[in-house]
Design an enzyme around this catalytic site. Structure first.
Site, PDB file in Angstrom:
ATOM      1  N   ASP A  37       0.704  -1.174   0.145  1.00 39.61           N
ATOM      2  CA  ASP A  37       0.052   0.091  -0.096  1.00 39.61           C
ATOM      3  C   ASP A  37       0.720   1.270   0.060  1.00 39.61           C
ATOM      4  O   ASP A  37       1.900   1.281   0.309  1.00 39.61           O
ATOM      5  CB  ASP A  37      -0.955  -0.072   1.303  1.00 39.61           C
ATOM      6  CG  ASP A  37      -0.081   0.085   2.422  1.00 39.61           C
ATOM      7  OD1 ASP A  37       0.963  -0.742   2.559  1.00 39.61           O
ATOM      8  OD2 ASP A  37      -0.530   0.909   3.350  1.00 39.61           O
ATOM      9  N   GLU A  38       0.187   2.366  -0.491  1.00 39.27           N
ATOM     10  CA  GLU A  38       0.779   3.891  -0.221  1.00 39.27           C
ATOM     11  C   GLU A  38       2.285   3.895  -0.795  1.00 39.27           C
ATOM     12  O   GLU A  38       3.160   4.653  -0.217  1.00 39.27           O
ATOM     13  CB  GLU A  38       0.400   4.199   0.968  1.00 39.27           C
ATOM     14  CG  GLU A  38      -0.846   4.193   1.392  1.00 39.27           C
ATOM     15  CD  GLU A  38      -1.181   4.584   3.001  1.00 39.27           C
ATOM     16  OE1 GLU A  38      -2.068   5.500   3.125  1.00 39.27           O
ATOM     17  OE2 GLU A  38      -0.338   4.289   3.867  1.00 39.27           O
TER      18      GLU A  38
END
Length: 513
Positions: free
Chosen positions: A326-327
């Site tokens: 993620d991210e």
């Protein structure tokens, strides 16, 4: 000396007989079970738990003895008696009996709990079902019995099985570190409500928390701090195995997460060669995200990941390893896809299945991948189209680190406020168009720890929302209703207090005084 007449003796004996045979009026259907069972019928009598001196276990099936010992410990605490466990080849006439059902008799992880005046029978589809039946039995009893009063279990029959296979919570031990005993306490919280997965977020920008013997600086250097500059910490592999066993004894699987290629500053600070410029980063104690990335075109990066996954797989008996994903905002899209494709092959090499946050759906997914939906519907539906299963963790509904309301002194609210009703009143199978029950592995409620620094704060953010997430994962949607659920939850407030749990006393719940 005064003589006692024969008539007086008869009166005394009749009185004693009457009191011993007097029926105990109960109603099993009035017990505030969470999660709500599939079926509960009552027969109106009571089993005297104070006389439960023997817990019988069916001889042969693995995993039942630890459940029996768990129950014996609880009975001993409540009654002051010394309950013992014993294996048997036949159903006893009295006591407690734990056994495995015939094939096909019960749904997977399901159980049948039969309580009559002389015998409590817990029959599970498997060892997990037996343990879940035990947890239901414990909810008929107080958490403590300081006065050692006789305890009667309401008689009747409960048949039950879960809606979803995977019912879990994530604990972020990277932003703030939680020691072995604190993690065990969290495992106990999950076990109380028949949750069966603990996802441990073991690495992030702020700290690396699991010993990797072939890369020792990950913990020696990268594990020495946390958000706000505290001392951090990490688990040795022996401590991690201790947690795995503690969880397994409670029918809970640990899913370890190594977040990558972003959220990796602790690793990048520990080993300069993992950076594209060959320069080690400074340790980070803030809360910003998206600024770090492993160097995706260096061979040393994949040797590093191979070593980490190999060592982690060796000490993780469960089928899953979480690869994060993620991210990773500073990783170019093509580099990110290339990286995730390579990492999938590494995990598969060590016979583990992959879970990743919904961004990993941008890669070419291999078989048996699970995409964890947290924010991006498009990513998640793309994962389904590529054959992935979905783990439902919508941030706006299921994130335990979100504030209850604007007055909550802990937590964040970037995904919105999550009061107890908002956390409970949703259906994983209808929340996102294009994602149906057939696509869903289960539900997980993550607790990120940017603002959570100790176990009391963990309790406050977790309770009373956790039981609701457990019920979403266990109970069919047609059987769930907020107005009815909140009255059951209200009765659990006393259980929280008896256990010393620091919980949020939501005004939406009619707590019992």
């Amino acid at each position: 000396m005064r003589k006692i007449s024969v008539l007086s003796i008869l009166v005394i004996l009749m009185s004693m007989f009457q009191s011993c045979s007097e029926k105990i009026e109960t109603d099993l259907t009035q017990t505030a079970f969470i999660p709500k069972p599939t079926s509960v019928t009552a027969t109106g009598d009571g089993y005297n738990l104070t006389k439960a001196s023997l817990i019988y276990v069916q001889e042969g099936p693995a995993g039942l003895l630890s459940t029996a010992e768990f129950l014996a410990e609880k009975i001993n605490q409540l009654t002051g008696n010394s309950a013992e466990t014993k294996t048997t080849n036949s159903t006893p006439s009295k006591g407690v009996y734990i056994s495995i059902a015939e094939d096909g008799e019960l749904n997977k992880q399901g159980y049948e709990l039969k309580i009559n005046k002389n015998l409590i029978s817990i029959k599970g589809a498997d060892a997990a079902g037996c343990f879940f039946g035990l947890q239901t039995l414990l909810q008929t009893l107080p958490v403590a019995n300081d006065n050692a009063q006789p305890l009667y279990v309401p008689t009747g029959t409960i048949t039950d099985s879960p809606e979803y296979y995977y019912r879990g919570s994530m604990l972020d031990v990277s932003r703030h570190f939680f020691n072995v005993e604190e993690v065990k306490q969290y495992i106990d919280f999950l076990a109380m409500y028949k949750m069966n997965v603990l996802h441990l977020h073991l690495s992030d920008d702020q700290g690396w928390r699991i010993e990797i013997k072939s890369w020792p600086k990950l913990t020696d250097f990268g594990g020495q701090t946390e958000v706000g500059g505290g001392e951090g910490g990490f688990y040795t592999q022996e401590q991690y195995k201790e947690l795995v066993q503690y969880a397994a004894d409670r029918q809970i699987m640990i899913v370890p997460e190594i977040d990558m290629p972003g959220h990796t500053n602790a690793a990048l600070a520990s080993y300069a060669e993992l950076n594209c410029d060959g320069k080690a980063r400074e340790l980070y104690t803030g809360t910003e995200v998206g600024f770090s990335t492993l160097c995706t075109d260096k061979e040393i990066t994949y040797q590093f990941i191979d070593d980490v996954i190999r060592e982690l797989a060796e000490i993780t008996p469960g089928p899953y390893i979480h690869i994060g994903g993620d991210e990773s905002h500073v990783t170019a899209h093509d580099d990110y896809v290339y990286f995730v494709n390579k990492v999938q092959d590494i995990v598969k090499k060590y016979d583990k299945k992959i879970i990743g946050w919904d961004e990993i759906a941008n890669a070419k997914l291999i078989d048996d991948v699970t995409v964890q939906f947290w924010a991006d519907v498009e990513n998640t539906t793309m994962g389904v189209e590529k054959g992935a299963q979905v783990l439902m963790s919508p941030a706006a509904r299921a994130y335990l680190d979100m504030q209850y309301d604007s007055t909550t002194h802990l937590g964040l609210h970037w995904a919105g406020y999550i009061e107890v009703d908002h956390g409970y009143d949703w259906d994983p199978a209808t929340l996102v168009e294009g994602i149906t029950k057939e696509n869903i592995l289960g539900i997980e409620a993550p607790l990120w720890s940017e603002t959570v620094t100790n176990i009391d704060e963990v309790e406050y953010m977790t309770f009373p929302r956790l039981p609701g997430y457990a019920e979403i994962g266990w109970t069919a949607p047609a059987e769930r209703n907020w107005d009815e659920y909140k009255t059951r939850l209200a009765k659990h407030g006393k259980r929280f207090e008896a256990l010393g749990i620091d919980y949020y006393k939501s005004a939406l719940v009619p707590w019992e005084e």
